[in-house]
Design a protein around this motif. Sequence first.
Motif: not given
Lengths: 317, 328
Positions: B290-295
């Motif tokens: 969520e943090n680093f792929v979907y931002l």
Amino acid sequence: MSTVIDAPKKVKKIKAVKSHGSDRAFTSPIASAVVTVIAVLWTIPTFGLFVTAFRPNEDIRSTGWWTVFLHPKFTWDNFHAVLFAGGGSIGSQGMIPFAVNSLAITIPAVVLSVGFGLMAAYALAWIPFRFSDHIFYGLFALQGVPLQLSLLPLLTFFATGVKLFGVTIIPSLHIVGTLASVWLPHVMFGMPLVIYLIHNFVAALPREIMEAARVDGANHFEVFRRIVLPLSIPALASIAIFQFLWIWNDLLVALVFAGGTDDVAPLTLHLANLSGNLGSHWENVAPAAIFSIIIPLIVFLSLQRFFVRGLLAGSVK
Amino acid sequence: MVTWSGLLSNAAPKLFQIFAVLAIFFGIYAAAFAYGARIKGKSQSKIALVIFLVPALILAMTGLGIPAIQTIMESFKNADSSKWVGFKNYAVAFQDPEIVRTFINTFAWVIISPVIVTALGLTLATMLNKMKREALAKTLIFMPMAISFVGGSLIWKFVYGYNDPGTPQTGLVGQILTWLHIDPPHLLLWSPWNNGLLMIVYIWGFTGFAMVILSAAIKGIPAEIEEAAQLDGATGIKMFRTITVPMVRNTIIVVLTTAMVGTLKLFDVIHTMTGGNFKTDVLSNRMFDENFVYLNYGRGASLAVLIFLGVIPITYYNIRSLRAERKR
């Protein structure tokens, strides 16, 4: 020479086994068999990848590693490829620079966390002050904060400093993309546990020694340097080994803080990327994995005794 | 092409950095100690506290305390943290089937693997107790502790490796199934059992730790108690049930809770082996994505907070027993 000296010992051992067999039914031949089977099961997977790392590429693809017992054929080519040929996703200088990164992250992180941890543990155990207990319990509670909770804010802090309502409270440290941005989080995240483990040990030092030194006029700095530090060396060694393995083997912190650049990526991160990019190219992934395991394994096997003692200092009272 | 000069020019500044960091650390502290030792009287304790304790507290607070508060606040904001959205992130998390799946998986992980690890560790520790030549077996079972979960995951990925049925098998499990005349499935895609296969990697890595801790506790049982029980005719399983287990109860709880926290935060195994695909995702990996792929920072933060909520009861329990112990 050594066989001659060892011979009497072996006889003794055999006798001891016999005398024990009867008084403990749980230590029966069945138990021995179970333990042996589990120990073998535990070793086979690692052994399989180890053997694979030395097999020629076409053999790796066409047959299982266990067939080497029938058709032994080994090669150094795979290791040569990942260590000395490099190129592609392995990296232009091979795997070695990533091992250097791992060292350059792990050594400062271990020394600083153990150093700061020992001083804090001494202060909490032997310098009486008003909020000593509160701080101790507060730190212990921080152990319960998963580092997942602090990854993103800490990354932002490294990049832009701490801002509250648009006002800069702490300016940016400008360390994003440097080795410091990877080892500093490890020092921070390690603090609560390291302090707690060392505190267990330091608080148990004999009160008489401390008081005698204080009566002789030694101040806190002298007591720390002349008494606490030398007496704590075994405990520090074990906690240092624990931290070493923990930090060397970490992936999550490395991904977040060194994810953007190969310049500071440790072995674990590079290995995870490699397995993603190369998929089933086991002729590269296997030697890379074995290479990444070697250093922690040497540290572990040579210092196992210390390590176990350190774990026990914190977990079993 | 790797060259010596290339390696050297890469390594030299990094090795120098190690040296510089250590020199600065010890230099500053040598100076601070020299300064502190000169202060006499009552303010000496205060100076000592500042030099000894304050740096560690600052590190712990900037690394864990303050960021934790920020993340909790973040979890009530939208994807790019520009707007407050209340409990929306949590509500969405409990409705999104993919995230609900990660809850179920994480729950299964936290319940199943610590129990197996502890049971197996206790059995091994009991069996190994007083067994001759225990050192080698112990080292072999403990060894995965030194191997990173990335390395361990690759070791097991190779064990689970897939080849079409009928072709030569290179994965050990596939080969064993073939010998048993079973067509090997694509093990890591084999939902929901692939979760169990991933758990095996964790169990393999952590059982040695459980064994060593429990083994020390068992060795600490007073010999008189064991002898008394033996005189009463207790042997084998009965001895284990009536003496060993009750005597090491606290240690069992320590191992169990450590493993529970470990699995709740588990990331490496999932990230390396399946990347959370094939219905194997867990909270920690999903939070990372969520943090680093979907931002989506808000949702990532809310998942991190949920991990925190899972750990709180265990921390609370540990603090309570720590206080009880300190008062004694």
